[in-house]
Write a protein that holds these residues in place. Structure first.
Motif, mmCIF file in Angstrom:
data_model
loop_
_atom_site.group_PDB
_atom_site.id
_atom_site.type_symbol
_atom_site.label_atom_id
_atom_site.label_comp_id
_atom_site.label_asym_id
_atom_site.label_seq_id
_atom_site.Cartn_x
_atom_site.Cartn_y
_atom_site.Cartn_z
ATOM 1 N N ALA A 35 0.421 -1.379 0.508
ATOM 2 C CA ALA A 35 -0.337 0.030 0.135
ATOM 3 C C ALA A 35 1.006 1.338 -0.314
ATOM 4 O O ALA A 35 0.840 2.208 -0.486
ATOM 5 C CB ALA A 35 -0.717 0.174 1.153
ATOM 6 N N ILE A 36 1.914 1.377 0.903
ATOM 7 C CA ILE A 36 3.211 2.154 0.131
ATOM 8 C C ILE A 36 3.638 2.338 -0.389
ATOM 9 O O ILE A 36 3.299 3.461 -0.690
ATOM 10 C CB ILE A 36 3.950 2.213 2.058
ATOM 11 N N ALA A 37 3.708 1.299 -1.320
ATOM 12 C CA ALA A 37 4.930 1.343 -2.547
ATOM 13 C C ALA A 37 3.274 2.374 -4.132
ATOM 14 O O ALA A 37 3.782 3.094 -4.147
ATOM 15 C CB ALA A 37 4.669 -0.507 -3.192
ATOM 16 N N LEU A 38 2.278 2.600 -3.274
ATOM 17 C CA LEU A 38 1.661 2.288 -4.135
ATOM 18 C C LEU A 38 0.851 3.376 -4.119
ATOM 19 O O LEU A 38 1.242 4.482 -5.163
ATOM 20 C CB LEU A 38 -0.152 1.794 -4.389
ATOM 21 N N SER A 39 0.996 4.355 -2.922
ATOM 22 C CA SER A 39 0.586 5.640 -2.451
ATOM 23 C C SER A 39 1.953 5.962 -3.385
ATOM 24 O O SER A 39 1.965 7.384 -3.203
ATOM 25 C CB SER A 39 0.258 5.883 -1.293
ATOM 26 N N ILE A 40 3.130 5.891 -2.842
ATOM 27 C CA ILE A 40 4.067 6.737 -3.954
ATOM 28 C C ILE A 40 4.218 6.751 -5.402
ATOM 29 O O ILE A 40 4.260 7.873 -5.472
ATOM 30 C CB ILE A 40 5.617 5.765 -3.412
ATOM 31 N N LEU A 41 3.769 5.424 -6.246
ATOM 32 C CA LEU A 41 3.548 5.591 -7.397
ATOM 33 C C LEU A 41 1.893 6.205 -7.693
ATOM 34 O O LEU A 41 2.491 7.436 -8.507
ATOM 35 C CB LEU A 41 2.848 4.613 -7.853
ATOM 36 N N CYS A 42 1.104 6.250 -6.773
ATOM 37 C CA CYS A 42 0.272 7.082 -7.077
ATOM 38 C C CYS A 42 0.749 8.714 -6.970
ATOM 39 O O CYS A 42 0.396 9.888 -7.586
ATOM 40 C CB CYS A 42 -1.322 7.016 -6.155
ATOM 41 N N SER A 43 1.483 9.236 -5.976
ATOM 42 C CA SER A 43 2.058 10.446 -5.695
ATOM 43 C C SER A 43 2.785 11.336 -6.740
ATOM 44 O O SER A 43 2.491 11.720 -7.494
ATOM 45 C CB SER A 43 2.454 10.530 -4.413
ATOM 46 N N VAL A 44 3.586 10.518 -7.244
ATOM 47 C CA VAL A 44 4.300 10.202 -8.294
ATOM 48 C C VAL A 44 3.528 10.987 -9.782
ATOM 49 O O VAL A 44 3.716 11.359 -10.111
ATOM 50 C CB VAL A 44 5.491 9.643 -8.251
ATOM 51 N N ALA A 48 3.189 14.262 -11.331
ATOM 52 C CA ALA A 48 3.767 14.250 -12.974
ATOM 53 C C ALA A 48 1.910 14.507 -14.515
ATOM 54 O O ALA A 48 2.346 15.665 -14.783
ATOM 55 C CB ALA A 48 3.702 13.114 -13.433
ATOM 56 N N VAL A 49 0.719 14.373 -13.893
ATOM 57 C CA VAL A 49 -0.428 15.253 -14.899
ATOM 58 C C VAL A 49 -0.200 16.033 -14.017
ATOM 59 O O VAL A 49 -0.614 17.053 -14.974
ATOM 60 C CB VAL A 49 -1.404 13.426 -14.105
ATOM 61 N N LEU A 50 0.104 17.206 -12.730
ATOM 62 C CA LEU A 50 -0.320 18.245 -12.707
ATOM 63 C C LEU A 50 0.990 18.970 -13.144
ATOM 64 O O LEU A 50 0.999 19.926 -13.922
ATOM 65 C CB LEU A 50 -0.254 18.496 -11.054
ATOM 66 N N ILE A 51 2.273 18.504 -13.393
ATOM 67 C CA ILE A 51 3.233 19.175 -13.998
ATOM 68 C C ILE A 51 2.889 19.048 -15.777
ATOM 69 O O ILE A 51 2.668 20.077 -15.807
ATOM 70 C CB ILE A 51 4.481 18.410 -13.894
ATOM 71 N N GLY A 52 2.661 18.010 -16.235
ATOM 72 C CA GLY A 52 1.727 18.389 -17.681
ATOM 73 C C GLY A 52 0.898 18.661 -18.112
ATOM 74 O O GLY A 52 0.916 19.869 -18.874
ATOM 75 N N THR A 53 -0.412 18.777 -16.935
ATOM 76 C CA THR A 53 -1.386 19.556 -17.207
ATOM 77 C C THR A 53 -1.296 21.155 -17.050
ATOM 78 O O THR A 53 -1.413 21.693 -18.191
ATOM 79 C CB THR A 53 -2.268 19.581 -16.354
ATOM 80 N N ILE A 54 -0.044 21.204 -15.882
ATOM 81 C CA ILE A 54 0.203 22.462 -15.926
ATOM 82 C C ILE A 54 1.210 23.260 -17.291
ATOM 83 O O ILE A 54 0.595 24.352 -17.979
ATOM 84 C CB ILE A 54 0.845 23.667 -14.804
ATOM 85 N N LEU A 92 -8.278 13.941 -14.342
ATOM 86 C CA LEU A 92 -7.291 12.904 -14.159
ATOM 87 C C LEU A 92 -6.198 13.476 -12.913
ATOM 88 O O LEU A 92 -5.930 11.911 -11.548
ATOM 89 C CB LEU A 92 -5.867 13.097 -15.537
ATOM 90 N N SER A 93 -6.361 14.303 -13.017
ATOM 91 C CA SER A 93 -5.712 14.517 -11.055
ATOM 92 C C SER A 93 -6.559 13.922 -9.758
ATOM 93 O O SER A 93 -5.854 13.282 -9.235
ATOM 94 C CB SER A 93 -5.159 16.185 -11.045
ATOM 95 N N ILE A 94 -7.629 14.081 -10.128
ATOM 96 C CA ILE A 94 -8.697 13.386 -8.469
ATOM 97 C C ILE A 94 -9.079 12.731 -9.008
ATOM 98 O O ILE A 94 -8.580 11.607 -7.684
ATOM 99 C CB ILE A 94 -10.110 14.403 -9.790
ATOM 100 N N PHE A 95 -9.057 11.244 -10.659
ATOM 101 C CA PHE A 95 -8.664 9.702 -9.796
ATOM 102 C C PHE A 95 -7.160 9.607 -9.244
ATOM 103 O O PHE A 95 -7.057 9.330 -8.550
ATOM 104 C CB PHE A 95 -8.846 9.633 -11.387
ATOM 105 N N THR A 96 -6.169 10.216 -9.828
ATOM 106 C CA THR A 96 -4.861 9.732 -9.215
ATOM 107 C C THR A 96 -5.057 10.168 -7.755
ATOM 108 O O THR A 96 -4.425 9.446 -6.545
ATOM 109 C CB THR A 96 -3.501 10.268 -9.912
ATOM 110 N N PHE A 97 -5.447 11.166 -7.369
ATOM 111 C CA PHE A 97 -5.724 12.041 -5.837
ATOM 112 C C PHE A 97 -6.275 10.672 -5.409
ATOM 113 O O PHE A 97 -6.295 10.599 -3.927
ATOM 114 C CB PHE A 97 -6.188 12.801 -5.570
ATOM 115 N N PHE A 98 -8.072 9.985 -5.407
ATOM 116 C CA PHE A 98 -8.342 9.094 -4.551
ATOM 117 C C PHE A 98 -7.881 7.890 -4.656
ATOM 118 O O PHE A 98 -7.814 7.749 -3.402
ATOM 119 C CB PHE A 98 -9.550 9.113 -5.642
#
Length: 120
Positions: A35-44, A48-54, A92-98
């Motif tokens: 779960a920790i590894a998946l949360s790190i992956l989701c945060s990365v 990336a999605v936020l930087i790409g969107t901006i 996409l940011s909302i889905f990855t945040f959830f």
């Protein structure tokens, strides 16, 4: 009935993790680490999605500012591309945040998550 069974199982396991066999402790720790590894992956992915969107929205916005009236009349409006980028990137940011929130919850309460997974 299901809620009562969950509560009874939690009462049984609450505070008795030290009495569990080594295999069960390892299983809980592995579940927590996944779960920790998946949360790190989701945060990365979220970053990336936020930087790409901006970046894309700024790119289309600047290109739209430089666009002449004739180009706009031809049908290429970069401001609309900017809006579409913000909408797609935002959703996409909302889905990855959830996904990040769910994985953090699973990492913080692994026994409850395992029990709910077994009862469902």
């Amino acid at each position: 009935m299901k809620h009562e069974a969950e509560q009874e199982l939690l009462k049984t396991l609450n505070g008795q993790l030290s009495e569990l066999p080594a295999v069960a402790k390892t299983m809980v720790q592995q579940y927590q680490m996944s779960a920790i590894a998946l949360s790190i992956l989701c945060s990365v992915i979220l970053i990336a999605v936020l930087i790409g969107t901006i970046w894309l929205s700024r790119y289309f916005f600047k290109k739209g500012e430089k666009q002449s009236f004739e180009d706009k009349m031809e049908g290429t409006d970069y401001i609309e591309y900017c809006e579409a980028t913000v909408i797609a990137g935002g959703s996409l940011s909302i889905f990855t945040f959830f996904g990040l929130i769910v994985n953090i919850i699973h990492a913080c309460a692994p026994i409850v998550s395992i029990i709910k997974g077994l009862l469902n």
